[in-house]
Design an enzyme around this catalytic site. Structure first.
Site, mmCIF file in Angstrom:
data_model
loop_
_atom_site.group_PDB
_atom_site.id
_atom_site.type_symbol
_atom_site.label_atom_id
_atom_site.label_comp_id
_atom_site.label_asym_id
_atom_site.label_seq_id
_atom_site.Cartn_x
_atom_site.Cartn_y
_atom_site.Cartn_z
ATOM 1 N N GLU A 77 -6.399 4.625 8.093
ATOM 2 C CA GLU A 77 -6.161 6.167 7.931
ATOM 3 C C GLU A 77 -7.459 6.983 7.233
ATOM 4 O OE1 GLU A 77 -2.440 5.547 5.709
ATOM 5 O OE2 GLU A 77 -1.703 4.998 7.745
ATOM 6 N N SER A 109 3.897 -2.276 10.174
ATOM 7 C CA SER A 109 5.369 -2.209 10.478
ATOM 8 C C SER A 109 6.158 -3.553 10.025
ATOM 9 C CB SER A 109 5.643 -1.882 11.548
ATOM 10 O OG SER A 109 5.451 -0.381 11.970
ATOM 11 N N GLU A 164 -4.953 -4.783 10.778
ATOM 12 C CA GLU A 164 -3.812 -3.695 10.968
ATOM 13 C C GLU A 164 -3.904 -2.969 12.228
ATOM 14 O OE1 GLU A 164 -2.008 -2.791 6.944
ATOM 15 O OE2 GLU A 164 -3.521 -1.239 7.231
ATOM 16 N N GLY A 206 3.367 2.493 10.769
ATOM 17 C CA GLY A 206 4.296 3.360 10.403
ATOM 18 C C GLY A 206 5.066 3.761 12.007
ATOM 19 N N LYS A 224 0.014 4.312 -0.163
ATOM 20 C CA LYS A 224 -0.778 5.415 0.388
ATOM 21 C C LYS A 224 -0.331 6.602 -0.663
ATOM 22 C CE LYS A 224 0.022 3.102 4.967
ATOM 23 N NZ LYS A 224 0.246 3.051 6.331
ATOM 24 N N HIS A 267 -9.340 1.293 5.331
ATOM 25 C CA HIS A 267 -7.946 1.429 6.049
ATOM 26 C C HIS A 267 -8.258 2.588 7.237
ATOM 27 C CE1 HIS A 267 -3.600 2.531 6.844
ATOM 28 N NE2 HIS A 267 -3.324 1.434 6.102
ATOM 29 N N ASN A 320 0.807 -1.300 0.042
ATOM 30 C CA ASN A 320 0.041 0.210 0.012
ATOM 31 C C ASN A 320 0.986 1.175 -0.028
ATOM 32 O OD1 ASN A 320 -1.741 2.097 0.509
ATOM 33 N ND2 ASN A 320 -2.200 1.534 2.524
HETATM 34 P P1 13P Z 1 3.473 0.259 7.525
HETATM 35 O O1 13P Z 1 3.899 -1.008 7.037
HETATM 36 O O2 13P Z 1 4.117 1.513 6.967
HETATM 37 O O3 13P Z 1 3.510 0.141 8.948
HETATM 38 O O4 13P Z 1 1.949 0.537 7.039
HETATM 39 C C1 13P Z 1 1.117 -0.530 7.209
HETATM 40 C C2 13P Z 1 -0.300 -0.379 6.599
HETATM 41 O O5 13P Z 1 -0.878 0.701 6.984
HETATM 42 C C3 13P Z 1 -0.399 -1.009 5.243
HETATM 43 O O6 13P Z 1 -1.831 -0.522 4.830
#
Ligand code: 13P
Length: 247
Positions: free
Chosen positions: A95, A207, A163, A169, A11, A93, A9
């Site tokens: 976010e 992560s 997640e 992150g 983003k 997601h 992803n």
């Molecule tokens: P990270 O791998 O950067 O922690 O992000 C995970 C994520 O949100 C994937 O959708």
């Protein structure tokens, strides 16, 4: 037998030069033995899809609207993603749940639209740190799962991604026991509700990197990963794909 899935992803990262990473990933994995998916930003979808033509790499969107078309400035429909070459779409997601106030009911309606258009919905759920510390993880996830997945989910049109919000992150990864407990719970809920619940894939995200991928992929009911930061560079993502192939 569930086919494993390594998903990236991106983003809100990447402009044209990032297409070199798509090419490099394909070059590193000419014939992957797991399903391979990259979800670049919408602006790169068509170009990434064209680049991936003839290769097993699938391309996905990061969100879609629940309506087929209409007055929704800035939004993208499931059919538009398909038209741009996507075969998957990430939905719900954390976010988007946080930044755009998406509820599980909204995610549910988006999943209906995505599946009706022929996309595979990667439906994300996850608890916050406060929810985990309050001991509410399993109930929060059960509610998100029940509310976000529509009735028509099958193993072919749905992937679930767990997640934990606090692991995204941050460099913090859930422990093997935490992931194992959640994935076993999600599996039981999927089997309970859907005829094909045993065959639906459940990804872990948060992560994931080369250094922890093999351990995570060894956990029961972890069918792959949804990778953020470590999917941006082929050199970071490739060892994760290899770890999944070897799991
Ligand atoms: P990270 O791998 O950067 O922690 O992000 C995970 C994520 O949100 C994937 O959708």
């Amino acid at each position: 037998m569930r086919r494993k899935l390594a998903a990236g992803n991106w983003k809100m990262n990447g402009t044209a030069e990032a297409l070199a990473e798509v090419a490099a990933l394909m070059q590193s994995h000419p014939e992957p033995s797991v399903d391979l998916l990259l979800c670049p930003p919408a602006t790169l979808l068509a170009r990434a899809s064209e680049a991936a033509e003839g290769h097993a790499l699938a391309i996905g969107g990061q969100d879609c609207h629940c309506a087929a078309s209409g007055a929704h400035t800035g939004d993208i429909s499931a059919a538009m993603l398909l038209d741009a070459g996507a075969s998957y779409v990430i939905l719900g997601h954390s976010e988007r749940r946080q930044d755009h106030f998406e509820t599980s009911a909204i995610v549910h309606d988006k999943a209906v639209a995505a599946q009706a258009a022929g996309l595979i919905a990667v439906i994300c759920i996850g608890e916050t740190l406060a929810q985990r510390e309050a001991g509410d993880t399993l109930t929060v996830l059960a509610d998100q799962l029940a509310g976000s997945l529509p009735e028509g989910c099958t193993a072919d049109n749905t992937v679930v991604a767990y997640e934990p919000v606090w692991a995204i992150g941050t460099g913090l990864t859930a422990t093997v026991d935490q992931i194992g407990e959640v994935h076993a719970n999600l599996r039981a809920a999927l089997v309970d509700r859907f005829a094909q619940g045993g065959d639906m894939r459940i990804l872990y995200g948060g992560s994931v990197k080369a250094g922890n991928a093999a351990e995570i992929f060894g956990i029961d009911d972890v069918d792959g990963a949804l990778v953020g930061g470590a999917s941006l560079k082929a050199s970071d993502f490739s060892p994760i794909v290899t770890a999944l192939e070897n799991a």
